[in-house]
Enzyme design. Sequence first.
Site, PDB file in Angstrom:
ATOM      1  N   ARG A  27       0.817  -1.214   0.000  1.00 51.79           N
ATOM      2  CA  ARG A  27       0.000   0.000   0.000  1.00 51.79           C
ATOM      3  C   ARG A  27       0.850   1.263   0.000  1.00 51.79           C
ATOM      4  O   ARG A  27       0.447   2.288  -0.560  1.00 51.79           O
ATOM      5  CB  ARG A  27      -0.948  -0.028   1.208  1.00 51.79           C
ATOM      6  CG  ARG A  27      -2.076  -1.065   1.056  1.00 51.79           C
ATOM      7  CD  ARG A  27      -2.667  -1.442   2.408  1.00 51.79           C
ATOM      8  NE  ARG A  27      -3.863  -2.283   2.315  1.00 51.79           N
ATOM      9  CZ  ARG A  27      -3.833  -3.611   2.086  1.00 51.79           C
ATOM     10  NH1 ARG A  27      -2.681  -4.232   1.917  1.00 51.79           N
ATOM     11  NH2 ARG A  27      -4.968  -4.301   2.033  1.00 51.79           N
ATOM     12  N   ASP A 314      -4.231 -15.617   7.048  1.00 54.58           N
ATOM     13  CA  ASP A 314      -2.950 -15.995   6.440  1.00 54.58           C
ATOM     14  C   ASP A 314      -2.104 -16.878   7.350  1.00 54.58           C
ATOM     15  O   ASP A 314      -1.109 -17.456   6.901  1.00 54.58           O
ATOM     16  CB  ASP A 314      -2.146 -14.740   6.071  1.00 54.58           C
ATOM     17  CG  ASP A 314      -2.687 -14.060   4.833  1.00 54.58           C
ATOM     18  OD1 ASP A 314      -3.339 -14.745   4.008  1.00 54.58           O
ATOM     19  OD2 ASP A 314      -2.488 -12.844   4.681  1.00 54.58           O
ATOM     20  N   ARG A 388       3.622 -20.074   2.450  1.00 50.36           N
ATOM     21  CA  ARG A 388       3.215 -20.313   3.836  1.00 50.36           C
ATOM     22  C   ARG A 388       3.148 -21.811   4.162  1.00 50.36           C
ATOM     23  O   ARG A 388       3.376 -22.210   5.301  1.00 50.36           O
ATOM     24  CB  ARG A 388       1.893 -19.606   4.133  1.00 50.36           C
ATOM     25  CG  ARG A 388       1.995 -18.096   3.919  1.00 50.36           C
ATOM     26  CD  ARG A 388       0.952 -17.324   4.679  1.00 50.36           C
ATOM     27  NE  ARG A 388       0.887 -15.948   4.201  1.00 50.36           N
ATOM     28  CZ  ARG A 388       1.712 -14.975   4.576  1.00 50.36           C
ATOM     29  NH1 ARG A 388       2.678 -15.223   5.436  1.00 50.36           N
ATOM     30  NH2 ARG A 388       1.581 -13.756   4.087  1.00 50.36           N
TER      31      ARG A 388
END
Length: 434
Positions: A27, A314, A388
């Site tokens: 961002r 996540d 992950r």
Amino acid sequence: MSNFVTSNSGSLRGTIKVPGDKSISHRSIMLGSIADGVTRVSGFLEGEDSLATLNAFKEMGVNIERDGSSVVIHGVGMRGLKKPKNPLNLGNSGTSIRLMSGLLSAQEFDSELCGDESLSTRPMGRVIKPLREMGADISGNDSKPPLTIIGGKKLTAIEYTLPVASAQIKSCLLLAGLYSEGMTSIIENGISRDHTERMLKGFGYDVTTSNNKISVLGGGSLKGCNIEVPSDISSAAFFMVAGCISKNSSIILNSVNINPTRTGVIEILKLMGGNIQLLNQRLQAGELIADIKVSSSNLKGIQIPENLVPLAIDEFPVLFVAASCADGETVLTGAKELRVKESDRIQVMADGLNSLGIKNEVLEDGIRITGGEFTKQTSSILSHHDHRISMAFAIASVRSNFDIEIEGVDNVKTSFPNFVELANSIGMKIKQEG
């Protein structure tokens, strides 16, 4: 293709700082690029996903200087982006493609967003549909990347209720709303991370939040600012679980972002009996951060509260490892979103746990895991090129009495480029081969 070969490490000790928050790093580039003036970012995540966003905006004419984790963005203003010469390749980054879909739908030029094999399978219909309601001309390959956006369309503000709690959909529409005529309002039925709202305010853009409604009025401008990126709680989660499941261990994780929309992993581990302390809490660039101390714990299985699911979406791969080491049964429901991440994280984790002898049952929207002892797998664990998944099974090695081999770990560098180095610095034993 490279593999991890991990060995039992005994106790873990040390103080470490994991890399910068990926969500905030993305961002900072996007908003810094369309702001007026200069934005200086420190602690930027030097992972492939964040760099894909950075390079995309450079291809649209933004002057961005980077020296390691320090980035200087020379903003071009709301209407200063230029048509890229080629399709914008966003690699493995779902955040990049979904957020940029909203931003680019409002530009005067045409654009195409594409990515790697994994990204090309991820569903984009949930951003395509509301963007079309706003007047965007956006289409995909069966609602999957590559996405084609025809520029020059006038966007109109909408009030939109999110079908699922998703910061990516919310942020996509807020970015489109900056350019729309009228007040764009997003209504959430559950909590999702709020980094976009916080950062817009940091850039001087008015964001109205009332209960579960977030609104922006189109037609404003952003002003360049300084951003200090805190450590990513999603990356810290691997070491939180490692500290809980290893014996005689004590780990401190410095300067971790504990934004209340991201702390599900801490709350879930505490419910399981995790010995976790938040030290030296303070505000940094509008975000709450703390040093996190984790010590060996006797974990117990729980029914994971569904209200915590979007706050830990996540972190579930490594939480499944925690559940595997807990006493009793852990049940997760309300997490269908995990099936459309970089891989089907429910099924891929279940397959890996099966190969380690951990009893589990896959549910439509979650999983049931019975804690036990890891037993030697007959073959290496397949990560399905999901960063992950790779790191979660590496963490499992602290409780195994044998080596665990994980195939296809190259994507770890998308979010955590120094994972092996940091893990080994506190006593883990991970080799990357190939």
